[in-house]
Design a protein around this motif. Structure first.
Motif, PDB file in Angstrom:
ATOM      1  N   THR A  59       0.808  -1.226   0.000  1.00  0.00           N
ATOM      2  CA  THR A  59       0.000   0.000   0.000  1.00  0.00           C
ATOM      3  C   THR A  59       0.838   1.272   0.000  1.00  0.00           C
ATOM      4  O   THR A  59       0.300   2.342  -0.287  1.00  0.00           O
ATOM      5  N   GLU A  60       2.143   1.171   0.345  1.00  0.00           N
ATOM      6  CA  GLU A  60       2.970   2.379   0.472  1.00  0.00           C
ATOM      7  C   GLU A  60       4.427   1.987   0.680  1.00  0.00           C
ATOM      8  O   GLU A  60       4.720   0.825   0.968  1.00  0.00           O
ATOM      9  N   PRO A  61       5.358   2.956   0.551  1.00  0.00           N
ATOM     10  CA  PRO A  61       6.781   2.602   0.628  1.00  0.00           C
ATOM     11  C   PRO A  61       7.399   2.614   2.027  1.00  0.00           C
ATOM     12  O   PRO A  61       8.596   2.363   2.161  1.00  0.00           O
ATOM     13  N   HIS A  62       6.642   2.897   3.075  1.00  0.00           N
ATOM     14  CA  HIS A  62       7.270   2.936   4.403  1.00  0.00           C
ATOM     15  C   HIS A  62       7.729   1.549   4.834  1.00  0.00           C
ATOM     16  O   HIS A  62       7.059   0.541   4.558  1.00  0.00           O
ATOM     17  N   GLY A  63       8.885   1.547   5.530  1.00  0.00           N
ATOM     18  CA  GLY A  63       9.564   0.293   5.862  1.00  0.00           C
ATOM     19  C   GLY A  63       8.697  -0.711   6.601  1.00  0.00           C
ATOM     20  O   GLY A  63       8.853  -1.924   6.413  1.00  0.00           O
ATOM     21  N   ASP A  64       7.767  -0.216   7.416  1.00  0.00           N
ATOM     22  CA  ASP A  64       6.943  -1.155   8.193  1.00  0.00           C
ATOM     23  C   ASP A  64       5.927  -1.891   7.314  1.00  0.00           C
ATOM     24  O   ASP A  64       5.298  -2.841   7.768  1.00  0.00           O
ATOM     25  N   HIS A  65       5.783  -1.466   6.051  1.00  0.00           N
ATOM     26  CA  HIS A  65       4.853  -2.141   5.122  1.00  0.00           C
ATOM     27  C   HIS A  65       5.585  -3.006   4.087  1.00  0.00           C
ATOM     28  O   HIS A  65       4.973  -3.882   3.497  1.00  0.00           O
ATOM     29  N   ILE A  66       6.874  -2.697   3.845  1.00  0.00           N
ATOM     30  CA  ILE A  66       7.566  -3.359   2.721  1.00  0.00           C
ATOM     31  C   ILE A  66       8.781  -4.189   3.121  1.00  0.00           C
ATOM     32  O   ILE A  66       9.240  -5.007   2.337  1.00  0.00           O
ATOM     33  N   GLY A 150      -1.688  10.529  -0.830  1.00  0.00           N
ATOM     34  CA  GLY A 150      -2.049  11.305   0.357  1.00  0.00           C
ATOM     35  C   GLY A 150      -0.965  11.146   1.404  1.00  0.00           C
ATOM     36  O   GLY A 150       0.014  11.893   1.419  1.00  0.00           O
ATOM     37  N   HIS A 151      -1.100  10.135   2.248  1.00  0.00           N
ATOM     38  CA  HIS A 151      -0.076   9.873   3.278  1.00  0.00           C
ATOM     39  C   HIS A 151       1.309   9.746   2.636  1.00  0.00           C
ATOM     40  O   HIS A 151       2.295  10.260   3.147  1.00  0.00           O
ATOM     41  N   THR A 152       1.390   9.038   1.496  1.00  0.00           N
ATOM     42  CA  THR A 152       2.596   9.056   0.647  1.00  0.00           C
ATOM     43  C   THR A 152       2.138   9.226  -0.803  1.00  0.00           C
ATOM     44  O   THR A 152       0.955   9.025  -1.100  1.00  0.00           O
ATOM     45  N   GLY A 169      -3.815   1.053   3.929  1.00  0.00           N
ATOM     46  CA  GLY A 169      -2.510   1.488   4.405  1.00  0.00           C
ATOM     47  C   GLY A 169      -2.695   2.717   5.289  1.00  0.00           C
ATOM     48  O   GLY A 169      -3.773   2.917   5.877  1.00  0.00           O
ATOM     49  N   ASP A 170      -1.688   3.581   5.339  1.00  0.00           N
ATOM     50  CA  ASP A 170      -1.685   4.664   6.334  1.00  0.00           C
ATOM     51  C   ASP A 170      -2.463   5.913   5.911  1.00  0.00           C
ATOM     52  O   ASP A 170      -2.300   6.962   6.538  1.00  0.00           O
ATOM     53  N   ASN A 171      -3.318   5.835   4.908  1.00  0.00           N
ATOM     54  CA  ASN A 171      -4.276   6.933   4.740  1.00  0.00           C
ATOM     55  C   ASN A 171      -5.253   6.936   5.906  1.00  0.00           C
ATOM     56  O   ASN A 171      -5.932   7.936   6.148  1.00  0.00           O
TER      57      ASN A 171
HETATM   58 ZN   LIG Z   1       3.233   5.019   6.402  1.00  0.00          ZN
END
Ligand SMILES: [Zn+2]
Length: 293
Positions: A59-66, A150-152, A169-171
């Motif tokens: 859902t996004e590139p932040h480390g906790d997701h990928i 949005g968030h990213t 994701g973090d939206n």
């Molecule tokens: Zn995030």
């Protein structure tokens, strides 16, 4: 593990994001990967015991997701085209192998042996990409994968109509602190409207417990509160450093505590949010001035 639809589950008790999966008649589809290596490996072995994992959608590139993608070597990863471009840059920002090994020695000793393990040499970025939307049909399920910046910038929602669920994701941060450190707040508000227009019962947020659409107004209010706060200071010509020095009443913008073992980032996050929104508001003001002149 929480059931969120007839065949959908999310894990809200891990350190990291809420990784999720849908069990279709032709194998599993995952949304984001468990952050901690030992959680990722356990999760994969348990799923593969029953059926293959067909896709992993980020859902996004932040480390906790990928960062857990590396442990799903046989699975096709799906992501927005900008996420593919920035994938390794974000992972590196999450720390070198050596940094990670040291961090896990403190936080999660069970994961140390998996950092840099020869069976998992690649970061496993998206190989199947899309720009605006992509629909995948797996077994009897439909996956509407939608770009909701949005968030990213590459932010993506996954809408599964047969389950009445959307994974954002973090939206959406449900009753835990919102991270606005790199967001475009106006795109984020637009994305929340677009999520509200989907025909779903359940929203699986990037962090916090699953919720309903009723929470989206509150999420939008938090984004608006932060924009309003920084805007008042931009109007009087204050720099980000001055705003931070005067003290930021964080809970007036966002009443929720930081979640999922992220307490060490609480104060740093405030600084990042003020810098990001200050830059964006100033840019907007200057652009308006140029047009007027
Ligand atoms: Zn995030």
């Amino acid at each position: 593990m929480r059931r969120v639809g007839p065949n959908s589950f999310t894990e809200i008790y891990f350190a990291g994001c809420n990784p999720s999966f849908i069990e279709t008649s032709d194998g599993y589809v995952m949304i984001d990967s468990p952050q901690q290596p030992i959680d990722a490996v356990r999760w994969r072995e348990q799923l593969e015991e029953k059926a293959p994992i067909r896709y992993l959608i980020n859902t996004e590139p932040h480390g906790d997701h990928i960062s857990g993608n590396a442990y799903f070597t046989k699975t096709t990863v799906v992501g927005q085209v900008k996420l593919q471009e920035c994938f390794d840059r974000y992972l590196n920002a999450f720390g070198s192998l050596e940094d990670k090994r040291e961090r896990y020695k403190q936080m999660d000793p069970d994961s140390v042996w998996l950092v840099g393990h020869p069976d998992y040499p690649a970061s496993n970025p998206p190989s199947l990409t899309f720009t605006d939307t992509l629909t995948l049909n797996v077994g009897n399920h439909t996956f509407n994968i939608i770009h909701h910046p949005g968030h990213t910038a590459p932010q993506t929602s996954v809408h599964v109509p047969e389950e009445g669920v959307v994974f954002t994701g973090d939206n959406v941060f449900h009753k835990c602190r919102s991270w606005l450190q790199e967001c475009d707040p106006w795109e984020w508000l637009d994305a929340l409207d677009r999520i509200a227009a989907l025909d779903v019962e359940i929203i699986v947020p990037g962090h916090g417990e699953p919720c309903s659409k009723a929470y989206l107004k509150e999420q939008a209010q938090i984004v608006e509160n932060w924009v309003g706060f920084v805007e008042r200071h931009v109007e009087r010509g204050a720099s980000p450093e001055e705003i931070l020095k005067e003290g930021v009443p964080v809970t007036q913008q966002d009443p929720y505590p930081i979640g999922q073992r992220l307490f060490m980032h609480d104060e740093r996050l405030t600084g990042l949010i003020v810098h990001n929104l200050h830059k964006r508001l100033l840019g907007k003001k200057e652009a308006a001035g140029t047009r007027a002149g």
